[in-house]
Design a protein around this motif. Structure first.
Motif, mmCIF file in Angstrom:
data_model
loop_
_atom_site.group_PDB
_atom_site.id
_atom_site.type_symbol
_atom_site.label_atom_id
_atom_site.label_comp_id
_atom_site.label_asym_id
_atom_site.label_seq_id
_atom_site.Cartn_x
_atom_site.Cartn_y
_atom_site.Cartn_z
ATOM 1 N N SER A 901 0.852 -1.198 0.000
ATOM 2 C CA SER A 901 0.000 0.000 0.000
ATOM 3 C C SER A 901 0.885 1.244 0.000
ATOM 4 C CB SER A 901 -0.914 0.018 1.223
ATOM 5 O OG SER A 901 -1.823 -1.051 1.172
ATOM 6 N N ALA A 902 0.586 2.170 -0.894
ATOM 7 C CA ALA A 902 1.393 3.384 -0.995
ATOM 8 C C ALA A 902 1.180 4.296 0.211
ATOM 9 C CB ALA A 902 1.058 4.120 -2.283
ATOM 10 N N ILE A 903 -0.041 4.305 0.744
ATOM 11 C CA ILE A 903 -0.360 5.133 1.910
ATOM 12 C C ILE A 903 -0.375 4.241 3.142
ATOM 13 C CG2 ILE A 903 -2.038 6.684 2.977
ATOM 14 C CD1 ILE A 903 -3.141 7.233 0.158
ATOM 15 N N LYS A 904 0.480 4.555 4.096
ATOM 16 C CA LYS A 904 0.534 3.805 5.346
ATOM 17 C C LYS A 904 -0.130 4.635 6.436
ATOM 18 C CE LYS A 904 3.475 0.859 3.368
ATOM 19 N NZ LYS A 904 3.027 -0.408 2.775
ATOM 20 N N GLN A 905 -1.077 4.020 7.110
ATOM 21 C CA GLN A 905 -1.787 4.745 8.158
ATOM 22 C C GLN A 905 -1.184 4.458 9.532
ATOM 23 O OE1 GLN A 905 -6.075 4.133 9.632
ATOM 24 N NE2 GLN A 905 -6.315 5.637 7.994
ATOM 25 N N VAL A 906 -1.128 5.495 10.352
ATOM 26 C CA VAL A 906 -0.631 5.381 11.720
ATOM 27 C C VAL A 906 -1.742 5.814 12.654
ATOM 28 C CG1 VAL A 906 1.085 6.192 13.370
ATOM 29 C CG2 VAL A 906 1.716 5.906 10.971
ATOM 30 N N ALA A 907 -2.059 4.978 13.636
ATOM 31 C CA ALA A 907 -3.082 5.318 14.621
ATOM 32 C C ALA A 907 -2.510 5.094 16.008
ATOM 33 C CB ALA A 907 -4.327 4.461 14.409
ATOM 34 N N PHE A 911 -0.876 -1.731 16.619
ATOM 35 C CA PHE A 911 0.193 -2.657 16.267
ATOM 36 C C PHE A 911 0.585 -2.485 14.798
ATOM 37 C CE2 PHE A 911 -3.997 -4.511 15.901
ATOM 38 C CZ PHE A 911 -4.017 -4.976 14.592
ATOM 39 N N GLY A 912 1.721 -3.039 14.447
ATOM 40 C CA GLY A 912 2.122 -3.090 13.040
ATOM 41 C C GLY A 912 2.842 -1.871 12.525
ATOM 42 N N VAL A 913 2.977 -0.828 13.327
ATOM 43 C CA VAL A 913 3.658 0.385 12.866
ATOM 44 C C VAL A 913 5.134 0.261 13.236
ATOM 45 C CG1 VAL A 913 3.787 2.883 13.026
ATOM 46 C CG2 VAL A 913 1.560 1.745 13.125
ATOM 47 N N THR A 914 5.931 -0.160 12.262
ATOM 48 C CA THR A 914 7.367 -0.337 12.467
ATOM 49 C C THR A 914 8.118 0.617 11.551
ATOM 50 O OG1 THR A 914 7.569 -2.018 10.751
ATOM 51 C CG2 THR A 914 6.960 -2.784 12.971
ATOM 52 N N SER A 915 9.416 0.738 11.778
ATOM 53 C CA SER A 915 10.221 1.604 10.913
ATOM 54 C C SER A 915 10.227 1.067 9.487
ATOM 55 C CB SER A 915 11.651 1.708 11.463
ATOM 56 O OG SER A 915 12.239 0.424 11.574
ATOM 57 N N ASP A 916 10.210 -0.261 9.335
ATOM 58 C CA ASP A 916 10.174 -0.867 8.004
ATOM 59 C C ASP A 916 8.867 -0.516 7.294
ATOM 60 O OD1 ASP A 916 11.239 -2.405 5.931
ATOM 61 O OD2 ASP A 916 10.215 -4.222 6.619
ATOM 62 N N TYR A 917 7.781 -0.585 8.029
ATOM 63 C CA TYR A 917 6.450 -0.245 7.504
ATOM 64 C C TYR A 917 6.424 1.206 7.010
ATOM 65 C CZ TYR A 917 1.414 0.941 8.158
ATOM 66 O OH TYR A 917 0.124 1.391 8.026
ATOM 67 N N LEU A 918 6.948 2.116 7.824
ATOM 68 C CA LEU A 918 6.929 3.531 7.461
ATOM 69 C C LEU A 918 7.875 3.831 6.302
ATOM 70 C CD1 LEU A 918 6.901 5.112 11.036
ATOM 71 C CD2 LEU A 918 4.964 4.835 9.485
ATOM 72 N N GLN A 919 8.998 3.112 6.257
ATOM 73 C CA GLN A 919 9.993 3.361 5.214
ATOM 74 C C GLN A 919 9.439 3.031 3.830
ATOM 75 O OE1 GLN A 919 13.596 1.198 5.856
ATOM 76 N NE2 GLN A 919 14.791 2.418 4.427
ATOM 77 N N HIS A 920 8.480 2.113 3.760
ATOM 78 C CA HIS A 920 7.903 1.712 2.478
ATOM 79 C C HIS A 920 6.628 2.481 2.148
ATOM 80 C CE1 HIS A 920 10.668 -1.697 3.026
ATOM 81 N NE2 HIS A 920 10.641 -1.762 1.706
ATOM 82 N N ALA A 921 6.447 3.641 2.777
ATOM 83 C CA ALA A 921 5.280 4.486 2.501
ATOM 84 C C ALA A 921 5.642 5.588 1.525
ATOM 85 C CB ALA A 921 4.760 5.095 3.790
#
Length: 973
Positions: A901-907, A911-921
């Motif tokens: 997914s191009a847009i990564k949501q943070v709430a 759970f699931g919000v890691t640096s790797d997750y954010l880096q691929h946004a």
């Protein structure tokens, strides 16, 4: 340019709010320097990112600075003699024509002279229009100053206020576009439709080395959904404001209701010179300034600010008892001006800053060793070497900061409030004179109605089995307002073939843009359910008689509790809302009765439709009756002498209670719904004790209102009462103007005559039995739902078989077979089409497409991944929703499939919000209001998710309809 409060098409300037940059810089030892002015302007320039900027990069939303009157500078730059410091005042004003030498000059001078002031002369403020955009320069008013000598300085603020008010009224009559930015013997305001770095270049005065001041307050305006203008810029005359006042309509109504008493208290025989306290055409910030300025004529501004924007005291046990007593006492006299707010105010002798009870607008300050103070909505606005820092702090929620130039120091929140709270014996008054009517322990009294009477009333008020089983029962059993699904698929009230209750024509607004909603459960400390019955005392003459009112712990009552109130010291009048003739005449009659009752010192008006128990007739729509009486008493100047209770058989849902409170009721008694709860217990459809179940129902309605108003960022029931945080959909402008004055509406509709017809038709039973109901789910003989067995069958088969003809059949079924949705009434204008070669190709357009934020837990990982892959293929963006993604999806496979997914949501706390997750946004989306969507522990105001799946004939097993009742919001996310 449109002024505030005006409408054109779908634009309504009442929707305008702002979120801005704010700050001040001052020397607490009263040392005046030009350096303070320079550094204040630099602070303003550094707040440029807080201000709105036009597409041209030159046009701003507004900026300004308040300084001391530069006495020595003006003495050198006017062509007339000035008295010594403090013996004259300066008025800075905008007009559309020059005053000096015009026909208006003599009238201006006369109004000053009538108040004992002498006009010394006028001055054109030197400006350099090369500093601003050409189209802004074209709108620039004449910017002038008037200098007036003070013959008596003892009550100078009141004298200047009276003179200014009379000049403003004169200007209105002459259609002279006049606005005073300031009129004071201590401060002067330079501002305009500018960017932060333009004010210094525009106003030549500010660049002169002799222009000195001990203080500088600056503001950079960022307005949302608004048009900027010269006068909307801050600072205002006394304060500058960052945020919104969510309850502004109610605050204005209540201020208008009490203004005659307040004006007479301050001005006595001169009361006729002041026609209103607030200019209702102003922005919410300007209205706050109007109210604070007026109250500051009778008290210190810091005390006035505490009254208007109190900190939470009801559930906050940490406060000093005297301070708690102060806040509780004044809750009898004024509702909070509620919203995410940070204000700073200055009268020349003091500078104050105050945050609202939620603290959603930041304020930080630094005090230096040489006694300077820097305060701003962020740090770094003025360079202060660390070696010079004596103290750093921040303004916490509900806290007050005061710079006192006479004491040469900052007076800290607790010390300041303790001083103010000890001025009068608030705690002693409360302990001796507070009316302690223990309503909480008064049990519901089972009725003596027979089933025939109860059933007759339920049919007249259109209760359905569906409502009883799937709303009332659910609400009591689960002790919370049932939550509804998205997907409003029944026609809106004005287009529905079914006769609708008037409540369904009103849609609760919700917080948007910079205005986050409140979590009413986790942030309970800032909320308050308190309401009051009885006449309100004089805000400017505090004494023990103020406490004659009855304090309600929550706004929903039982009949037994109302009886106890009637047996107390308050004088109560019942006004029957039953009629047989035409509705408009009946409304006029109850209006006359209400006026006469208040003139006869009735302190509580009970609008009562229980007459239907004994006689035939029709009950007026209770919302219409309440709003009519509320608005009428405001216009008659009688509203603060009484309170309104809605004793209503029609009321049964949280939305109904919210509407009644929002349009002026002080309390609500949903007697028929409570008796229906009793019936459900007797029929063993609810288990437990009758009184306990009714109390659960009553308490849950009150808690539901708290949750609904919290979605608009409102904390207290007192603020919500009369605040009209609703949009009307489908009522004519004449109905709105007369009975729901000030309510926003984009879609006009039915007249009072049509409301009468629909009300009578609705209350004429169609059957001898209670109807089954079909609001929450489709029924074959019920009302129309856009999603029904036919439409669902066509959609499912079209998708499964990839059958375009079936899809077109589905489209026809939903879009063209009916004419009872708004979209059915819209047509494309007939125009000459543009050449297709001028149109951007579809391959480019789709790159701006985004999918909705749906976590894979809500739609399945397969569907979530397929959406991402599809959007990546066309160049659009899919949204992860909250909860993260499988890291394996970040890898593009050999076939070139990108499943991330191009847009990564943070709430928050997810759970699931890691640096790797954010880096691929490619884009990060931060979810501010957790649980704001239906189905995620919260809901939009006016929407519900019902905890069942309806079996739908012709659909796949397990697939069903979940449809909200018709009063729910037509908004979607």
């Amino acid at each position: 340019m449109l002024e505030y409060g005006k409408k054109i098409g779908l634009y309504d300037s009442r929707e305008e709010h702002d979120a801005c940059g704010i700050g001040f810089y001052a020397n607490m030892d009263n040392k005046r320097t030009h350096d303070i002015v320079e550094k204040s302007l630099e602070m303003l320039r550094r707040l440029d990112h807080r201000g709105g900027i036009g597409a041209d990069g030159v046009t701003g939303d507004g900026a300004g600075i308040m300084t001391e009157v530069p006495y020595s500078y003006f003495a050198q730059h006017v062509d007339f003699e000035l008295p010594e410091e403090g013996q004259y005042a300066v008025g800075m004003f905008f007009t559309n024509e020059k005053i000096a030498g015009s026909k208006h000059e003599a009238q201006f001078n006369n109004y000053f002279e009538v108040e004992g002031l002498t006009v010394l002369g006028y001055r054109d403020v030197p400006v350099d229009t090369h500093a601003i955009a050409a189209h802004v320069a074209e709108t620039m008013p004449y910017i002038q100053q008037v200098f007036v000598a003070l013959n008596d300085v003892s009550l100078i603020e009141r004298t200047l206020f009276l003179a200014r008010k009379q000049i403003e009224y004169y200007a209105q009559k002459q259609q002279l576009d006049l606005y005073f930015t300031s009129l004071s013997h201590r401060t002067v305001v330079y501002k305009g439709w500018l960017r932060s770095d333009q004010i210094k270049a525009l106003y030549q005065d500010l660049n002169h080395a002799d222009y000195v001041s001990k203080l500088g307050l600056v503001h950079s305006r960022f307005s949302t959904n608004t048009f900027p203008s010269w006068k909307r810029a801050h600072p205002n005359r006394l304060l500058m404001h960052n945020g919104e006042i969510n309850t502004i309509k109610g605050n204005v109504n209540w201020m208008r209701a009490r203004q005659n008493q307040l004006i007479e208290t301050i001005f006595g025989d001169d009361k006729d010179k002041v026609k209103e306290i607030v200019d209702e055409d102003g922005s919410d910030s300007a209205i706050v300034d109007n109210a604070l300025e007026f109250l500051s004529l009778a008290m210190e501004p810091e005390r006035a600010a505490m009254l208007m924007i109190p900190e939470p005291w009801l559930y906050n046990k940490a406060n000093d008892t005297n301070i708690r007593a102060f806040y509780e006492y004044y809750s009898y006299l004024m509702e909070p001006w509620d919203g995410p707010t940070m204000i700073s105010f200055c009268n020349g002798d003091k500078i104050g800053a105050l945050t609202d009870r939620n603290g959603l607008r930041p304020g930080r300050y630094t005090i230096t060793k040489d006694n300077y103070i820097v305060f701003s909505s962020e740090v770094g606005v003025v360079d202060v070497p660390e070696s010079q820092v004596a103290f750093k702090g921040q303004l916490n929620p509900g806290k007050l900061l005061l710079v006192d130039f006479n004491e040469h120091k900052v007076i800290e929140n607790n010390e300041l409030k303790a001083r103010i709270a000890n001025e009068l014996p608030y705690e002693s008054w409360l302990s001796q004179f507070k009316v302690n009517l223990d309503l909480e322990h008064i049990k519901y009294q089972p009725s003596n109605w027979d089933n025939a009477t109860l059933t007759r009333l339920q049919k007249q008020f259109v209760y359905t089995k569906e409502e009883m089983d799937k709303y009332l029962t659910e609400l009591v059993e689960n002790k919370k307002d049932p939550i509804g699904a998205m997907g409003y698929d029944v026609p809106i009230a004005v287009l529905n073939e079914k006769d609708e209750t008037l409540f369904n024509y009103f849609k609760q607004l919700f917080a948007q843009v910079t205005n986050p909603p409140i979590d009413a459960y986790r942030e309970k400390i800032v909320t308050s359910e308190l309401s009051y019955l009885g006449g309100e005392g004089n805000l400017l003459q505090p004494n023990e008689t103020v406490l004659k009112r009855i304090q309600l712990q929550r706004p929903v009552l039982t009949e037994a509790q109302l009886t106890a109130i009637e047996q107390s010291h308050l004088d109560v009048a019942h006004i029957a809302t039953i009629y047989n003739g035409d509705l408009e005449t009946a409304l006029e009659q109850i209006g006359d009765k209400a006026i006469q009752a208040v003139k006869n010192n009735k302190e509580v008006l009970v609008l009562d439709d229980r007459g239907l128990v004994e006689r035939s007739g029709y009950a007026m729509p209770m919302l219409l009756a309440v709003s009519h009486i509320h608005q009428l008493l405001i216009r008659e100047g009688l509203r603060m002498k009484t309170s309104i209770v809605a004793l209503s058989g029609e009321t049964r849902e949280v939305h109904h209670v919210a509407c009644l409170l929002g349009y002026g009721a002080n309390a609500v008694v949903p007697y028929l719904a409570q008796r229906t709860i009793e019936q459900l217990v007797n029929q063993q459809r609810l288990v437990g004790d009758i009184s306990e179940n009714v109390q659960t129902y009553t308490d849950t309605l009150s808690e539901g209102v708290i949750k609904v108003m919290a979605k608009m960022g409102i904390s207290t029931v007192q603020s919500y009462q009369g605040a009209q945080i609703f949009e009307a959909v489908g009522l004519s402008d004449a109905v709105i103007d007369k009975y729901f004055t000030g309510t926003q509406t984009k879609l006009s509709g039915i007249s009072i005559e049509m409301i009468d017809q629909e009300n009578k038709a609705r209350q004429t039973p169609k059957s001898e039995y209670i109807e089954s109901g079909s609001t929450f789910q489709w029924r074959q003989q019920g009302q129309y739902h856009a999603f029904n067995p036919t439409s669902i069958h066509l959609l499912q088969h079209a998708c499964r078989l990839n059958d375009y003809e079936k899809f077109k059949a589905f489209s026809h079924e939903v879009n063209h077979k009916r004419t009872d949705h708004i979209r059915h009434l819209m047509e494309f204008k007939k125009q000459t089409p543009i050449d297709i070669n001028e149109v951007e190709p579809a391959s480019e357009i789709v790159q701006r497409f985004n999918t909705g934020a749906m976590s894979y837990g809500s739609i399945s990982e397969e569907a979530h991944q397929t959406l991402a892959e599809a959007m990546n293929q066309i160049g659009g963006k899919s949204n992860s929703g909250e909860g993260g993604e499988n890291p394996q999806r970040f890898i593009v496979d050999e076939a070139g499939h990108n499943r991330s997914s191009a847009i990564k949501q943070v709430a928050s706390g997810r759970f699931g919000v890691t640096s790797d997750y954010l880096q691929h946004a490619k884009e990060i989306q931060i979810k501010v209001a957790q649980g704001a969507k239906p189905g995620e522990g919260g809901q939009l105001p006016g929407t519900k998710v019902y905890p069942w799946i309806a079996e739908v004939r012709g659909s796949t097993p397990g697939i069903g309809l979940i449809s909200p009742p018709p009063h729910h919001d037509i908004y979607s996310i």
